[in-house]
Write a protein that holds these residues in place. Structure first.
Motif, short mmCIF file in Angstrom:
data_model
loop_
_atom_site.label_atom_id
_atom_site.label_comp_id
_atom_site.label_asym_id
_atom_site.label_seq_id
_atom_site.Cartn_x
_atom_site.Cartn_y
_atom_site.Cartn_z
N ILE A 153 18.77 57.23 -16.12
CA ILE A 153 19.94 56.35 -16.20
C ILE A 153 20.07 55.75 -17.59
O ILE A 153 21.16 55.72 -18.18
CB ILE A 153 19.85 55.24 -15.13
CG1 ILE A 153 19.97 55.84 -13.73
CG2 ILE A 153 20.95 54.20 -15.36
CD1 ILE A 153 19.73 54.83 -12.62
N ALA A 154 18.96 55.28 -18.15
CA ALA A 154 18.98 54.68 -19.48
C ALA A 154 19.38 55.71 -20.54
O ALA A 154 20.15 55.41 -21.47
CB ALA A 154 17.61 54.09 -19.81
N ARG A 155 18.87 56.93 -20.40
CA ARG A 155 19.21 57.98 -21.37
C ARG A 155 20.69 58.33 -21.31
O ARG A 155 21.37 58.44 -22.34
CB ARG A 155 18.37 59.23 -21.08
CG ARG A 155 18.57 60.36 -22.11
CD ARG A 155 17.80 61.60 -21.71
NE ARG A 155 18.37 62.22 -20.51
CZ ARG A 155 19.44 63.01 -20.52
NH1 ARG A 155 20.08 63.25 -21.68
NH2 ARG A 155 19.88 63.55 -19.42
N LEU A 156 21.23 58.47 -20.11
CA LEU A 156 22.64 58.81 -19.95
C LEU A 156 23.54 57.67 -20.42
O LEU A 156 24.60 57.91 -21.01
CB LEU A 156 22.93 59.16 -18.50
CG LEU A 156 22.31 60.46 -17.98
CD1 LEU A 156 22.48 60.57 -16.47
CD2 LEU A 156 22.95 61.66 -18.68
N GLN A 157 23.12 56.43 -20.17
CA GLN A 157 23.88 55.28 -20.64
C GLN A 157 23.99 55.28 -22.16
O GLN A 157 25.06 55.04 -22.73
CB GLN A 157 23.24 53.98 -20.15
CG GLN A 157 23.74 52.70 -20.79
CD GLN A 157 25.20 52.40 -20.45
OE1 GLN A 157 25.70 52.83 -19.43
NE2 GLN A 157 25.87 51.65 -21.33
N ALA A 158 22.89 55.59 -22.83
CA ALA A 158 22.91 55.65 -24.30
C ALA A 158 23.81 56.77 -24.79
O ALA A 158 24.58 56.60 -25.75
CB ALA A 158 21.48 55.83 -24.82
N GLU A 159 23.76 57.93 -24.12
CA GLU A 159 24.60 59.07 -24.53
C GLU A 159 26.08 58.75 -24.34
O GLU A 159 26.91 59.03 -25.23
CB GLU A 159 24.22 60.31 -23.73
CG GLU A 159 22.90 60.92 -24.10
CD GLU A 159 22.63 62.21 -23.34
OE1 GLU A 159 23.52 62.60 -22.53
OE2 GLU A 159 21.57 62.82 -23.54
N LEU A 160 26.43 58.19 -23.21
CA LEU A 160 27.83 57.88 -22.94
C LEU A 160 28.35 56.78 -23.86
O LEU A 160 29.51 56.80 -24.28
CB LEU A 160 28.00 57.47 -21.48
CG LEU A 160 27.75 58.58 -20.45
CD1 LEU A 160 27.74 58.02 -19.03
CD2 LEU A 160 28.82 59.66 -20.57
#
Length: 458
Positions: free
Chosen positions: A263-270
């Motif tokens: 979730i943290a990784r995808l939040q940073a990407e988005l």
């Protein structure tokens, strides 16, 4: 954007769309069962088969009529509260919604009218064709709605011109895997809903030792044997949709699985791609909806497997009263599963209304909080009243059993009862007079076929 307006608009859409969806589920499933029952009645010519068409067909008509009203109410609130979505994506969504309207409100309603009022007026094969056209147009209506919803969840076949989304590849939109998989899942879920509904209503009458026990014994077995394969089909389509989430909506998949690092990784990407913001959907709604769906599925799986075995034994069908109670209590399970799945599907793509293209906060209309509260109050009240009315009408007719009602009643001069063989005008009425009592100029009414059979002993 005022956060109160956004929250109220989302709540209003959730209540109206979710409520309408419950009507659609039973309508899609029951029309398929009724069409199959009428096919058998038309071929066999047996009075009992025709009586089953009229009874279950009456329940279908009641649910369809009230469901149409809920659909109209939902359209009003959709146009009022979500003008931004219409402005940005109307070039794509408008076409599919317009075709759905034509199919549902013109073609489907026209042939349903022919079926309702065509008893004893149309040739029996023409009357049979009418109900199958109703069923097929109901499928088409559901498909076009899911084409629109599929675009919201996985936009394909578009281009952007002047800040608006424009249809670029119609074939891609029509064959969107998000729409096709959801279409199969919804149809299977609708048959599952109808199967549990039939089994529950039939179990009620068998539990109360209804004199129509032969009628409802057959109906119970039909409901059970429809539910089992429908459940498996729903599981297959649902499983495939789960597998595609990692590609189409990876954030939803990560939230449901509870993978904090992902979730943290995808939040940073988005955030890097679309700018600062919170791109994590509500964990409570996303996981809660998914868990309700899966738990309901698990319960229905055990009931279906056990039901298929139990329904193979005639004495169990008529005399196992504990099973009857379980079937009655299980009627809401398909509704819970479908609402849970819908909440999971829609909440999990937030904050997007069109995934990756248009945020929900940018799609809501520019309304005041007071206006939105008034709208929510009015629409919620109307929907509650419609749901209560539908439940009351269905329960009232279901409790009465297969007595003579408006559907299929022969109003021709000199004809006192409905034609048991269906809408065939080629010969005399094999049923004779109205079974509710003797009529002037006729002999005593014929006994019901179930009356000649011994009453079951409990």
């Amino acid at each position: 954007m005022n956060q109160d307006v956004l929250d109220l608009a989302r709540l209003q859409f959730a209540l109206t769309a979710g409520g309408h969806f419950l009507f659609v589920a039973l309508t899609l499933g029951l029309v398929t069962v009724v069409a199959a029952l009428q096919t058998r009645a038309t071929i066999s010519g047996k009075p009992q088969d025709a009586r089953m068409v009229r009874f279950w067909g009456q329940l279908y008509v009641i649910n369809y009529a009230v469901g149409i009203v809920t659909g109209l109410v939902m359209e009003f609130q959709f146009g009022m509260a979500w003008s931004g979505l219409t402005h940005e994506a109307g070039n794509i969504l408008g076409a599919s919604l317009a075709v759905e309207t034509i199919v549902a409100f013109f073609v489907e309603s026209t042939f349903l009218g022919l079926w309702i009022f065509g008893w004893h007026r149309l040739n029996r094969w023409a009357h049979l064709a009418a109900i199958w056209i109703v069923a097929l147009t109901a499928y088409l209506s559901a498909y076009w709605i899911l084409v629109s919803n599929g675009f919201l969840n996985h936009p394909v076949g578009y281009s952007s011109e002047g800040g608006e989304l424009v249809l670029d590849d119609p074939v891609a939109v029509l064959t969107n895997p998000s729409a096709l998989l959801a279409f199969g899942h919804v149809l299977a879920g609708a048959l599952l809903t109808a199967g549990f509904f039939m089994a529950g209503v039939s179990a009620y009458h068998l539990f109360r030792r209804s004199p129509e026990w032969e009628f409802f014994g057959r109906s119970l077995r039909i409901g059970v044997f429809v539910s089992a394969p429908a459940l498996m089909a729903a599981a297959v389509f649902g499983g495939i949709q789960f597998a595609t989430l990692t590609t189409f909506q990876p954030m939803k998949s990560a939230v449901f699985s509870g993978k904090a690092a992902e979730i943290a990784r995808l939040q940073a990407e988005l955030s890097a791609r679309f700018g600062p913001g919170d791109y994590v959907p509500s964990e409570a709604w996303t996981r809660g909806g998914g868990l309700v769906m899966l738990i309901s599925f698990g319960l229905m799986m055990y009931l279906c497997f056990a039901g298929v075995i139990l329904a193979c034994f005639k004495k169990v069908v008529f005399r196992f009263r504990l099973w009857h109670l379980v079937l009655m209590a299980a009627v809401p399970l398909p509704y819970l599963a479908m609402i849970g799945g819908w909440v999971f599907r829609e909440s999990g793509r937030q904050p997007w209304v069109v995934y990756g293209l248009l945020k929900t906060e940018d799609a809501v209309s520019d309304l005041s909080p007071g206006t939105m509260r008034l709208s929510l109050t009015v629409f919620a009240t109307v929907f509650v009243l419609l749901v209560v009315l539908n439940a009351w009408l269905l329960a009232r007719h279901a409790r009465r059993g297969p007595v003579e009602s408006g559907l299929g009643h022969d109003e021709r001069p000199g004809r006192d009862g409905p034609d048991a063989d269906g809408p065939d005008t080629d010969g005399p009425d094999p049923d004779g007079p109205d079974p509710d009592g003797p009529q002037e100029g006729h002999g005593p009414p014929p006994s019901d076929p179930a009356d000649a059979l011994p009453a079951p002993r409990y």
